[in-house]
Scaffold this motif. Structure first.
Motif, mmCIF file in Angstrom:
data_model
loop_
_atom_site.group_PDB
_atom_site.id
_atom_site.type_symbol
_atom_site.label_atom_id
_atom_site.label_comp_id
_atom_site.label_asym_id
_atom_site.label_seq_id
_atom_site.Cartn_x
_atom_site.Cartn_y
_atom_site.Cartn_z
ATOM 1 N N ALA A 218 -2.421 -1.327 -2.499
ATOM 2 C CA ALA A 218 -1.025 -0.964 -2.666
ATOM 3 C C ALA A 218 -0.968 0.445 -3.243
ATOM 4 O O ALA A 218 -1.823 0.833 -4.042
ATOM 5 C CB ALA A 218 -0.343 -1.944 -3.622
ATOM 6 N N ASP A 219 0.056 1.201 -2.846
ATOM 7 C CA ASP A 219 0.178 2.579 -3.334
ATOM 8 C C ASP A 219 0.222 2.648 -4.861
ATOM 9 O O ASP A 219 -0.282 3.591 -5.461
ATOM 10 C CB ASP A 219 1.439 3.224 -2.749
ATOM 11 C CG ASP A 219 1.309 3.533 -1.268
ATOM 12 O OD1 ASP A 219 2.344 3.725 -0.613
ATOM 13 O OD2 ASP A 219 0.160 3.571 -0.768
ATOM 14 N N SER A 220 0.814 1.644 -5.472
ATOM 15 C CA SER A 220 1.000 1.656 -6.921
ATOM 16 C C SER A 220 -0.304 1.546 -7.698
ATOM 17 O O SER A 220 -0.329 1.845 -8.903
ATOM 18 C CB SER A 220 1.941 0.532 -7.344
ATOM 19 O OG SER A 220 1.408 -0.722 -6.946
ATOM 20 N N VAL A 221 -1.387 1.124 -7.059
ATOM 21 C CA VAL A 221 -2.651 0.935 -7.774
ATOM 22 C C VAL A 221 -3.763 1.843 -7.272
ATOM 23 O O VAL A 221 -4.862 1.854 -7.843
ATOM 24 C CB VAL A 221 -3.123 -0.531 -7.720
ATOM 25 C CG1 VAL A 221 -2.015 -1.462 -8.217
ATOM 26 C CG2 VAL A 221 -3.586 -0.928 -6.332
ATOM 27 N N ASN B 47 -8.206 -0.261 -14.042
ATOM 28 C CA ASN B 47 -8.268 0.789 -15.061
ATOM 29 C C ASN B 47 -6.883 1.421 -15.231
ATOM 30 O O ASN B 47 -6.033 1.302 -14.358
ATOM 31 C CB ASN B 47 -9.289 1.855 -14.670
ATOM 32 C CG ASN B 47 -10.699 1.311 -14.552
ATOM 33 O OD1 ASN B 47 -11.083 0.385 -15.266
ATOM 34 N ND2 ASN B 47 -11.469 1.899 -13.653
ATOM 35 N N SER B 48 -6.717 2.105 -16.349
ATOM 36 C CA SER B 48 -5.456 2.797 -16.628
ATOM 37 C C SER B 48 -4.263 1.873 -16.402
ATOM 38 O O SER B 48 -3.293 2.232 -15.724
ATOM 39 C CB SER B 48 -5.324 4.053 -15.755
ATOM 40 O OG SER B 48 -6.417 4.932 -15.943
ATOM 41 N N LEU B 49 -4.337 0.707 -16.960
ATOM 42 C CA LEU B 49 -3.282 -0.294 -16.757
ATOM 43 C C LEU B 49 -1.958 0.168 -17.347
ATOM 44 O O LEU B 49 -1.920 0.832 -18.389
ATOM 45 C CB LEU B 49 -3.701 -1.629 -17.352
ATOM 46 C CG LEU B 49 -4.682 -2.431 -16.482
ATOM 47 C CD1 LEU B 49 -5.407 -3.474 -17.306
ATOM 48 C CD2 LEU B 49 -3.935 -3.073 -15.339
ATOM 49 N N LYS B 50 -0.890 -0.213 -16.659
ATOM 50 C CA LYS B 50 0.458 0.139 -17.077
ATOM 51 C C LYS B 50 1.251 -1.129 -17.394
ATOM 52 O O LYS B 50 0.946 -2.205 -16.846
ATOM 53 C CB LYS B 50 1.171 0.900 -15.966
ATOM 54 C CG LYS B 50 0.453 2.174 -15.531
ATOM 55 C CD LYS B 50 1.187 2.843 -14.378
ATOM 56 C CE LYS B 50 0.470 4.116 -13.920
ATOM 57 N NZ LYS B 50 1.168 4.769 -12.791
ATOM 58 N N PRO B 51 2.273 -1.050 -18.236
ATOM 59 C CA PRO B 51 3.076 -2.245 -18.555
ATOM 60 C C PRO B 51 3.653 -2.922 -17.313
ATOM 61 O O PRO B 51 3.762 -4.165 -17.285
ATOM 62 C CB PRO B 51 4.185 -1.688 -19.455
ATOM 63 C CG PRO B 51 3.544 -0.516 -20.128
ATOM 64 C CD PRO B 51 2.665 0.096 -19.069
ATOM 65 N N GLU B 52 3.972 -2.151 -16.279
ATOM 66 C CA GLU B 52 4.509 -2.756 -15.061
ATOM 67 C C GLU B 52 3.452 -3.540 -14.288
ATOM 68 O O GLU B 52 3.773 -4.198 -13.291
ATOM 69 C CB GLU B 52 5.139 -1.692 -14.145
ATOM 70 C CG GLU B 52 4.251 -0.498 -13.851
ATOM 71 C CD GLU B 52 4.510 0.677 -14.787
ATOM 72 O OE1 GLU B 52 4.726 0.446 -16.006
ATOM 73 O OE2 GLU B 52 4.488 1.830 -14.303
#
Length: 118
Positions: free
Chosen positions: A60-63, A83-88
């Motif tokens: 997915a583009d978001s990851v 890696n670099s996990l985001k709250p979303e």
């Protein structure tokens, strides 16, 4: 029949990392592809990444650039390095596998919770 068991979820701070695993058992000889999906509260389940038995991947583009999907065919295990996990990225993450040839069957794991705090 195919059984999928995920592990590796948990609570992590934004910017942190987690690695999910999905162990496959049962009639695994025809599994292809395998993938990770996620479902956040109030949202539809969405594809995160998938991988064929030959190693071709799709994200997915978001990851893209942060997550890496891989599989160990000898261990019948699928991985997702995040890696670099985001709250979303907070969601229940599910392992999925497709099996069969002329008739395709969809198999799901029970899911593992990933919570990313800000």
């Amino acid at each position: 029949q195919v059984q999928l068991v995920e592990s590796g979820g948990g609570l992590v701070q934004a910017g942190g990392s987690l690695r999910l695993s999905c162990a496959a058992s049962g009639s695994i000889f025809s599994i292809n592809p395998m993938g990770w999906y996620r479902q956040a509260p109030g949202k539809q389940r969405e594809l995160v990444a998938d991988i064929t038995s030959g190693g071709s991947t799709n994200y997915a583009d978001s990851v893209k650039g942060r997550f890496t999907i891989s599989r160990d065919n000898a261990k019948n295990t699928l991985y997702l390095q995040m890696n670099s996990l985001k709250p979303e990225g907070t969601a229940v993450y599910y392992c999925q596998a497709l099996s069969g040839s002329s008739i395709r069957y969809i198999h799901w794991g029970q899911g593992t919770q990933v919570t990313v705090s800000s």
